[in-house]
Structure formats: structure tokens, C-alpha cells
Design an enzyme around this catalytic site. Structure first.
Site, PDB file in Angstrom:
ATOM      1  N   CYS A   1      53.603 -69.751 -99.543  1.00 58.96           N
ATOM      2  CA  CYS A   1      54.059 -71.129 -99.388  1.00 58.96           C
ATOM      3  C   CYS A   1      55.372 -71.201 -98.613  1.00 58.96           C
ATOM      4  O   CYS A   1      55.698 -72.238 -98.040  1.00 58.96           O
ATOM      5  CB  CYS A   1      54.173 -71.817-100.740  1.00 58.96           C
ATOM      6  SG  CYS A   1      55.241 -70.985-101.911  1.00 58.96           S
TER       7      CYS A   1
ATOM      8  N   TYR B   1      53.277 -78.944 -92.819  1.00 59.61           N
ATOM      9  CA  TYR B   1      52.455 -79.605 -93.831  1.00 59.61           C
ATOM     10  C   TYR B   1      51.286 -80.323 -93.153  1.00 59.61           C
ATOM     11  O   TYR B   1      50.173 -80.330 -93.664  1.00 59.61           O
ATOM     12  CB  TYR B   1      53.294 -80.596 -94.646  1.00 59.61           C
ATOM     13  CG  TYR B   1      54.365 -79.903 -95.459  1.00 59.61           C
ATOM     14  CD1 TYR B   1      54.048 -79.229 -96.633  1.00 59.61           C
ATOM     15  CD2 TYR B   1      55.695 -79.909 -95.044  1.00 59.61           C
ATOM     16  CE1 TYR B   1      55.015 -78.584 -97.380  1.00 59.61           C
ATOM     17  CE2 TYR B   1      56.670 -79.266 -95.786  1.00 59.61           C
ATOM     18  CZ  TYR B   1      56.330 -78.604 -96.947  1.00 59.61           C
ATOM     19  OH  TYR B   1      57.285 -77.957 -97.675  1.00 59.61           O
TER      20      TYR B   1
END
Length: 153
Positions: free
Chosen positions: A120, A89
Site C-alpha cells: 500500500c 488512487y
């Protein structure tokens, strides 16, 4: 319009407008088969099928996921992660020029409406931890292992 596609991870629901893919989602409930009703949906089904057979690492489809400008920016960044690799992230936050937005990146990642094609599942937590996936952690593990095997070829 939409189509359904059987996959090793369950049924995929693929929604499209006339000119772009809007959604790819895992469906756990039984869905009747729905063949592609447009060339675009057929292309999406063909490309996803090739991906699951290890014959495709990148997708070439017009996408129009619905989301905020920030989400759009994150989803665009996700598409730069090569098959067989992963990013944190923190990496994605830095890539979009907002290094402190790790939590917001995580939220945008979790709201990605176009599973697999916008990868993702290639985003992991700090220190390499596998954290959440809207499709379920077992699917994330499967996808990462599948792609690691493709990258070996």
C-alpha cells in the site's frame, strides 16, 4: 500465533494462522522478541529480512488479510504494483474496474493489515503527492526510497 522482527523502520509484528499471513504491522511500542513459532512465520521473517537487505523485491507467502470484498479486491490490485514503481488512487480504482472509487480505494488502502507485503506504500496521491500511510509518512518515504534503490540494480 505471531512473531516480531526488528527492521530499519522499527519492530514488525507478524501474525499468522496455520496456513496464511494475517497481519504485518509496525509497532512503535517496545515489544519483547518473539521468534517465529512456525515454518510460515519463519518464511515471512526471512523474506521480510531479505527485502530490507535489498535482496528481495517480491514476496511468496500465502496471505489471508481480513476485510470486505471491496477491500480484498483493492489489496489484490496493490500486489500487482512492481517494486520501485507507484500508482495513484485513480490508477487502482481503474484497475479494479471502478474508476470513480478513488476515495474508497484510499480508505481500503489505509486499512491494509499486511504492510509491505501488500504494498500500500506504493500508492500515491494525484500529481505524485505522497499522502497518508498507516505506518507513518516517514516510513512510506523510506520504503519508496529503498525500493527505488533496489530497482536500480
Amino acid at each position: 500465533m505471531y512473531a516480531t522482527l526488528p527492521s530499519p523502520l522499527g519492530t514488525l509484528y507478524i501474525a499468522a494462522s496455520d496456513d496464511a499471513i494475517l497481519e504485518v504491522d509496525f509497532r512503535d511500542e517496545a515489544m519483547p522478541p518473539c521468534p517465529p513459532a512456525s515454518p510460515l512465520l519463519q518464511a515471512a521473517c526471512d523474506q521480510l529480512d531479505a527485502y530490507f537487505h535489498g535482496e528481495r523485491q517480491r514476496f511468496d507467502l500465502p496471505l489471508a488479510p481480513r476485510g470486505t470484498p471491496f477491500q480484498q479486491e483493492v489489496w489484490q490490485a496493490l500486489q500487482s504494483i512492481p517494486c520501485g514503481e507507484h500508482r495513484s488512487y485513480r490508477d487502482i480504482a481503474a484497475l479494479i474496474g471502478n474508476p470513480k472509487a478513488m476515495r474508497a480505494v484510499g480508505m481500503a488502502n489505509g486499512r491494509n493489515p499486511v504492510a509491505i507485503i501488500i504494498p500500500c506504500h506504493r500508492v500515491i496521491g494525484a500529481g505524485g503527492k505522497l499522502v497518508g500511510y498507516a505506518g507513518g509518512l516517514e516510513r512510506k518515504v523510506w520504503l519508496l526510497q529503498h525500493e527505488a534503490g533496489m530497482a536500480d540494480h
